[in-house]
Motif scaffolding. Structure first.
Motif, mmCIF file in Angstrom:
data_model
loop_
_atom_site.group_PDB
_atom_site.id
_atom_site.type_symbol
_atom_site.label_atom_id
_atom_site.label_comp_id
_atom_site.label_asym_id
_atom_site.label_seq_id
_atom_site.Cartn_x
_atom_site.Cartn_y
_atom_site.Cartn_z
ATOM 1 N N TYR A 1 -7.937 -3.472 -2.983
ATOM 2 C CA TYR A 1 -8.330 -3.505 -4.389
ATOM 3 C C TYR A 1 -9.677 -4.215 -4.483
ATOM 4 O O TYR A 1 -10.050 -5.016 -3.615
ATOM 5 C CB TYR A 1 -7.283 -4.194 -5.277
ATOM 6 N N GLU B 1 -8.147 9.658 -8.314
ATOM 7 C CA GLU B 1 -8.322 8.212 -8.126
ATOM 8 C C GLU B 1 -9.377 7.665 -9.079
ATOM 9 O O GLU B 1 -9.231 6.546 -9.601
ATOM 10 C CB GLU B 1 -8.696 7.893 -6.681
ATOM 11 N N LYS C 1 -7.834 4.614 -11.153
ATOM 12 C CA LYS C 1 -8.088 3.415 -10.338
ATOM 13 C C LYS C 1 -7.874 2.094 -11.082
ATOM 14 O O LYS C 1 -7.532 1.086 -10.470
ATOM 15 C CB LYS C 1 -9.512 3.458 -9.774
ATOM 16 N N GLY D 1 -3.150 0.243 -3.689
ATOM 17 C CA GLY D 1 -4.065 0.894 -2.764
ATOM 18 C C GLY D 1 -4.103 0.203 -1.410
ATOM 19 O O GLY D 1 -3.480 -0.834 -1.185
ATOM 20 N N TRP E 1 -1.616 1.998 -10.161
ATOM 21 C CA TRP E 1 -2.566 2.392 -9.121
ATOM 22 C C TRP E 1 -3.516 1.272 -8.718
ATOM 23 O O TRP E 1 -3.943 1.206 -7.553
ATOM 24 C CB TRP E 1 -3.340 3.629 -9.583
ATOM 25 N N LYS E 2 -3.851 0.388 -9.631
ATOM 26 C CA LYS E 2 -4.783 -0.689 -9.280
ATOM 27 C C LYS E 2 -4.154 -1.738 -8.363
ATOM 28 O O LYS E 2 -4.855 -2.587 -7.816
ATOM 29 C CB LYS E 2 -5.330 -1.356 -10.542
ATOM 30 N N TYR E 3 -2.838 -1.643 -8.179
ATOM 31 C CA TYR E 3 -2.128 -2.628 -7.357
ATOM 32 C C TYR E 3 -1.653 -2.089 -6.012
ATOM 33 O O TYR E 3 -1.218 -2.866 -5.167
ATOM 34 C CB TYR E 3 -0.898 -3.150 -8.111
ATOM 35 N N CYS F 1 0.865 -1.191 0.000
ATOM 36 C CA CYS F 1 0.000 0.000 0.000
ATOM 37 C C CYS F 1 0.889 1.224 0.000
ATOM 38 O O CYS F 1 1.708 1.417 0.916
ATOM 39 C CB CYS F 1 -0.906 -0.003 1.231
ATOM 40 N N THR G 1 -5.906 4.422 -3.255
ATOM 41 C CA THR G 1 -4.550 4.470 -3.802
ATOM 42 C C THR G 1 -4.045 5.912 -3.784
ATOM 43 O O THR G 1 -2.944 6.184 -3.310
ATOM 44 C CB THR G 1 -4.531 3.959 -5.254
ATOM 45 N N GLY H 1 -7.965 -0.256 -7.945
ATOM 46 C CA GLY H 1 -7.420 0.084 -6.643
ATOM 47 C C GLY H 1 -8.394 0.935 -5.856
ATOM 48 O O GLY H 1 -9.159 1.724 -6.410
#
Length: 273
Positions: free
Chosen positions: A266, A250, A254, A263, A259-261, A163, A225, A222
């Motif tokens: 997810y 975001e 997202k 946060g 960014w999708k990994y 994160c 994030t 995410g």
């Protein structure tokens, strides 16, 4: 950790959250970022669910999501191992006269083969890291396919192994928090209401790998994030303009790498082949 110790860990987590059950909703009702997170998950669900879907919810807690789904016209079988949480859910369902739309069962997600309502569901849903309370998530994921109709879907909200916001706490000297996900292969001890239990972190690739035989990936995004995690209390109120700007960013990023990994959570959805 063997099978029996995994079960003991689930019982410890259940005891912790049962102690919080009566005040759980009150604790988070006024947290702006918690409400943001919940709305993001609901927006994600609305894109997937067909009218009057039959949903199996895992770790339903006090029933906030089950109630909302029922009010949208869906039918929810809400499961949780925490007795106190189930009692709060039952009270809400009765108060709102939603007995036709919400049923409940005291059951661990690691024991879905014992589910009383053994039928084919349209959707399986678990919110806000309930599934991070097991070190045997692979077994849980592999139990989904028999419970879903062909083309049925799954949505899970999970804590990943990294994160960004948490890692940045390194610069505030909070080294334990900053590095806890990076060195968590054997789990990390959590502490709630005098009860200790273990929490594990899972990358999206872990879920995809363990479900690829029967499922295909539909969506991955995410959550928190760019927007900070909800435990950074008062951020939205103290920095309202910045908070609104981060929400916009975001929303744009997202589903994009990285960014999708990275946060706090997810949201991942898959569909049965």
């Amino acid at each position: 950790m063997n099978i029996s110790s995994h079960h003991i860990n689930e019982q410890n987590a259940a005891a912790a959250f049962s102690k919080q059950a009566v005040i759980f909703d009150e604790l988070y009702a006024g947290n702006t970022i918690v409400q943001y997170k919940r709305q993001r998950v609901r927006d994600h669900l609305l894109k997937l669910l067909q009218p009057e879907s039959h949903i199996l919810e895992l770790n339903s807690g006090t029933g906030e999501d089950a109630i909302w789904l029922a009010q949208q016209g869906h039918f929810v079988h809400a499961t949780d191992i925490a007795r106190g949480m189930q009692e709060q859910l039952q009270q809400k369902v009765k108060l709102l006269h939603l007995q036709q739309n919400v049923t409940n069962e005291l059951l661990s997600f690691t024991q879905l083969e014992q589910l009383q309502q053994q039928k084919k569901y349209d959707h399986i849903f678990s919110n806000f890291a309930g599934l991070n309370c097991t070190g045997e998530l692979n077994k849980v994921l592999q139990s989904f396919a028999p419970l879903l109709k062909p083309g049925g879907t799954v949505t899970l909200v999970v804590l990943p192994k990294f994160c960004l916001w948490e890692f940045l706490l390194l610069f505030k000297g909070k080294f334990k928090t900053a590095f806890r996900r990076l060195f968590s292969s054997r789990g990390v001890t959590a502490h709630v209401e005098g009860e200790y239990f273990t929490c594990w972190y899972y990358a999206p690739s872990y879920i995809i790998k363990n479900m690829r035989k029967d499922f295909k990936l539909l969506a991955l995004e995410g959550l928190c994030t760019v927007v900070p995690p909800s435990y950074i209390e008062g951020f939205a109120e103290k920095h309202s303009k910045l908070y609104n700007s981060l929400k916009i960013k975001e929303g744009k990023w997202k589903t994009k790498w990285p960014w999708k990994y990275i946060g706090d959570y997810y949201i991942i959805s898959l569909q049965k082949k």
